[in-house]
Design a protein around this motif. Structure first.
Motif, mmCIF file in Angstrom:
data_model
loop_
_atom_site.group_PDB
_atom_site.id
_atom_site.type_symbol
_atom_site.label_atom_id
_atom_site.label_comp_id
_atom_site.label_asym_id
_atom_site.label_seq_id
_atom_site.Cartn_x
_atom_site.Cartn_y
_atom_site.Cartn_z
ATOM 1 N N THR A 416 -64.655 -14.310 30.977
ATOM 2 C CA THR A 416 -64.489 -13.553 31.996
ATOM 3 C C THR A 416 -64.145 -12.077 31.613
ATOM 4 N N GLY A 417 -64.794 -11.073 32.297
ATOM 5 C CA GLY A 417 -64.340 -9.566 31.758
ATOM 6 C C GLY A 417 -65.113 -9.242 30.511
ATOM 7 N N SER A 418 -65.144 -7.987 30.285
ATOM 8 C CA SER A 418 -65.801 -7.302 29.297
ATOM 9 C C SER A 418 -65.066 -7.527 27.866
ATOM 10 N N ALA A 419 -66.152 -7.552 26.676
ATOM 11 C CA ALA A 419 -65.748 -7.801 25.633
ATOM 12 C C ALA A 419 -64.526 -6.915 25.170
ATOM 13 N N LYS A 420 -64.772 -5.658 25.596
ATOM 14 C CA LYS A 420 -63.458 -4.460 25.131
ATOM 15 C C LYS A 420 -62.382 -4.982 25.870
ATOM 16 N N LEU A 421 -62.217 -5.391 26.780
ATOM 17 C CA LEU A 421 -61.113 -5.849 27.706
ATOM 18 C C LEU A 421 -60.556 -7.130 27.016
ATOM 19 N N ASN A 422 -61.363 -8.058 26.515
ATOM 20 C CA ASN A 422 -61.083 -9.200 26.308
ATOM 21 C C ASN A 422 -60.436 -8.963 24.825
ATOM 22 N N MET A 423 -60.833 -8.241 24.081
ATOM 23 C CA MET A 423 -60.212 -8.111 22.706
ATOM 24 C C MET A 423 -58.824 -7.521 22.879
ATOM 25 N N ALA A 424 -58.824 -6.432 23.667
ATOM 26 C CA ALA A 424 -57.233 -5.759 23.881
ATOM 27 C C ALA A 424 -56.464 -6.643 24.390
ATOM 28 N N LEU A 425 -56.845 -7.669 25.429
ATOM 29 C CA LEU A 425 -56.255 -8.653 26.249
ATOM 30 C C LEU A 425 -55.619 -9.817 24.963
ATOM 31 N N SER A 426 -56.358 -10.057 24.196
ATOM 32 C CA SER A 426 -56.171 -11.101 23.417
ATOM 33 C C SER A 426 -55.178 -10.708 22.324
ATOM 34 N N LEU A 427 -55.210 -9.081 22.055
ATOM 35 C CA LEU A 427 -54.223 -8.807 20.995
ATOM 36 C C LEU A 427 -52.861 -8.694 21.788
ATOM 37 N N LYS A 428 -52.783 -8.171 23.045
ATOM 38 C CA LYS A 428 -51.549 -7.866 23.597
ATOM 39 C C LYS A 428 -50.849 -9.375 24.107
ATOM 40 N N ARG A 429 -51.757 -10.391 24.039
ATOM 41 C CA ARG A 429 -50.883 -11.710 24.292
ATOM 42 C C ARG A 429 -50.310 -12.226 23.253
ATOM 43 N N ALA A 430 -51.005 -11.918 21.790
ATOM 44 C CA ALA A 430 -50.534 -12.316 20.379
ATOM 45 C C ALA A 430 -49.372 -11.672 20.448
ATOM 46 N N GLU A 431 -49.224 -10.080 20.497
ATOM 47 C CA GLU A 431 -48.232 -9.563 20.331
ATOM 48 C C GLU A 431 -46.872 -9.778 21.182
ATOM 49 N N ASN A 432 -47.289 -9.955 22.344
ATOM 50 C CA ASN A 432 -46.211 -10.378 23.137
ATOM 51 C C ASN A 432 -45.263 -11.574 22.729
ATOM 52 N N ASP A 443 -37.817 -12.437 11.582
ATOM 53 C CA ASP A 443 -38.092 -11.466 11.042
ATOM 54 C C ASP A 443 -39.557 -11.108 11.247
ATOM 55 N N ALA A 444 -39.862 -9.913 11.687
ATOM 56 C CA ALA A 444 -41.237 -9.850 12.081
ATOM 57 C C ALA A 444 -42.061 -9.593 10.678
ATOM 58 N N ALA A 445 -41.759 -9.860 9.674
ATOM 59 C CA ALA A 445 -42.557 -9.688 8.434
ATOM 60 C C ALA A 445 -42.739 -11.173 8.013
ATOM 61 N N ARG A 446 -42.238 -12.098 8.813
ATOM 62 C CA ARG A 446 -42.873 -13.573 8.774
ATOM 63 C C ARG A 446 -43.824 -13.834 9.760
ATOM 64 N N LEU A 447 -44.391 -12.974 10.403
ATOM 65 C CA LEU A 447 -45.065 -13.098 11.505
ATOM 66 C C LEU A 447 -46.562 -12.589 11.328
ATOM 67 N N GLU A 448 -47.844 -12.872 11.591
ATOM 68 C CA GLU A 448 -49.030 -12.374 11.480
ATOM 69 C C GLU A 448 -49.635 -12.341 12.826
ATOM 70 N N VAL A 449 -50.237 -11.351 13.337
ATOM 71 C CA VAL A 449 -50.840 -11.313 14.562
ATOM 72 C C VAL A 449 -52.455 -11.001 14.427
ATOM 73 N N GLN A 450 -53.232 -12.065 15.087
ATOM 74 C CA GLN A 450 -54.600 -12.009 15.128
ATOM 75 C C GLN A 450 -55.096 -11.978 16.353
#
Length: 478
Positions: A416-432, A443-450
């Motif tokens: 659901t939603g546009s490709a641009k919106l979904n990419m930003a949304l998926s990043l924010k979910r992982a960052e949260n 430690d944030a150095a032990r964590l990777e976000v995709q």
């Protein structure tokens, strides 16, 4: 298989299975002129390239030093190179810098020399990865590698074909590499009048057997199930098949595609493993290809017949829609002069839909791979729910209990939603999710976000459909 879940190796995928094997001038000379010629060439290089050798040593001890002793055997060396393809390149660079190690040189010759006169040794593999493979013999040097005693034993003919399926054309070739190994090459061309796909690749399942016993990568002739605890979490309880991937280094179940976080897109795993696409709007499609060169687990050693069986399924990655399937493999009777026998890869083994076991095994991959999957995010939202925080608390406990562990947080959206919106949304979910772990002292150095946007479906879906299990953050602790 990816590095392939073959016996005697650690899984190969995703570094390219074939990348786990040094295919340098050193090995070419070794094959054509023998180990003595290579030793002489390396000795000459050591006298003429002292500066580069010393420069290499100044950076500290190389992992190549004492590699032969660490490997313990040719099959052990193959296992190490398959598990860490970057090490193969370090071996080549180390020799090129003028170092001499006759023990390692001899072991390379044994590990990658032709199995018999006139027969080419298959590349060491995974992607199994599988990816990437099942090395004959023992990874710890405890078992001999058994080729047929008769070097004139003929190889069976290749099994090849092309079949038009409902969603496209599948072309295949299954050919023996020698009497312990076979190579599969697949090309699936989607029908652009029926398939809309941003990315097409493969999901491959595997089962290895010696007699009636299951065999696992890194096992030995004496104990083929030695690494059962490592691989069993990925086994479908009913069929015992598992997704062919590199357990330690691969974060996805796909054979032929790997995620590039820089470009935020699926990339080819290797020149022979290429992602495809298809558009009904333009009427244009491109093929998805893959190859695999598994080896038999401990053939002809008195432990029972060796058998490897695979199901390779071309699929749309953003919907998990299967586009076809092929069953293939090979077996070797437990007799000293038993030939390799190719199995499957006939017209009847190529079907429009995969087996029920394939779908169950793909589901089991997600259950076994990730410490937690935070799903059911609200549509268009990235806020963590209370249930998500409880799951992340479990991840905190794991990370606090072992300082060597790291976590990869992969965010995804549904279609659901546009490709641009979904990419930003998926990043924010992982960052949260990452920020919550940091707030708990990790430690944030032990964590990777995709962030995958809507390009990676966990469960089968369709464009525009709301699917709560695809609105997720998957946490891979490794």
């Amino acid at each position: 298989m990816r590095a392939h879940e073959r016996l005697g190796t650690a899984p190969d995928h995703r570094a390219d299975r074939d990348a786990g094997r040094p295919t340098s001038a050193v090995l070419r000379l070794q094959r054509s002129a023998g180990n003595a010629a290579v030793a002489g060439a390396l000795q000459r290089a050591s006298r003429t390239d002292v500066a580069s050798r010393d420069a290499a040593g100044a950076a500290g001890p190389s992992p190549v030093e004492s590699l032969a002793a660490k490997a313990g055997s040719p099959s052990g060396l193959r296992a190490m190179l398959a598990a860490n393809p970057g090490l193969a390149h370090q071996v080549v660079a180390w020799f090129a810098a003028g170092h001499v190690d006759e023990a390692l040189n001899a072991m390379l010759g044994q590990a990658f020399s032709p199995a018999t006169a006139g027969q080419q040794q298959a590349p060491s593999g995974g992607q199994s990865g599988t990816g990437t493979s099942a090395e004959p013999g023992s990874a710890d040097g405890g078992a001999p590698e058994k080729a047929p005693k008769d070097p004139t034993l003929p190889l069976p003919p290749a099994l090849t074909g092309t079949k038009t399926l409902l969603k496209g054309d599948l072309t295949w070739s299954l050919a023996p590499a020698n009497h312990q190994s076979a190579r599969i090459d697949l090309d699936f061309k989607p029908d652009a009048t029926k398939v809309d796909a941003k990315t097409v690749s493969y999901g491959q399942t595997v089962i290895n057997k010696i007699g009636s016993d299951l065999a696992y990568a890194g096992g030995s002739e004496a104990d083929p199930a030695r690494n059962k605890a490592k691989f069993q979490p990925f086994e479908d309880p009913t069929s015992k098949h598992r997704i062919d991937h590199l357990v330690d280094s691969e974060n996805d179940p796909f054979y032929g595609a790997e995620w590039n976080q820089t470009t935020k897109s699926w990339a080819n795993e290797s020149p022979g493993r290429v992602v495809g696409a298809s558009s009904t709007k333009t009427g244009v499609s491109t093929s998805a290809t893959m190859d695999d060169t598994p080896e038999a687990p401990s053939p002809r050693t008195g432990k029972g017949d060796s058998e490897l069986s695979f199901e390779s399924v071309p699929m749309v990655l953003e919907t998990r829609e299967p586009l076809g399937a092929i069953l293939w493999g090979f077996k070797i009777e437990d007799k000293e002069n038993a030939p390799i026998v190719l199995t499957g890869a006939k017209d009847a083994d190529v079907t429009d839909t995969p087996s029920a076991a394939w779908g169950a095994t793909m589901d089991q991959y997600y259950a076994g791979k990730y410490a937690e999957i935070l799903d059911d995010f609200d549509i268009g939202k990235s806020d963590l729910k209370d249930a998500h925080k409880t799951q992340l608390d479990s991840v905190v406990t794991k990370l606090q209990g072992n300082a060597a562990l790291r976590a990869q947080l992969g965010g995804a959206a549904d279609l659901t939603g546009s490709a641009k919106l979904n990419m930003a949304l998926s990043l924010k979910r992982a960052e949260n999710a990452r920020d919550y772990l940091v707030s708990k002292g990790i430690d944030a150095a032990r964590l990777e976000v995709q962030s995958y946007g809507a390009d990676w479906a966990r469960v089968e879906t369709s464009t525009g459909a709301s699917e709560s299990k695809n609105r997720r953050v998957q946490v891979w602790v490794h």
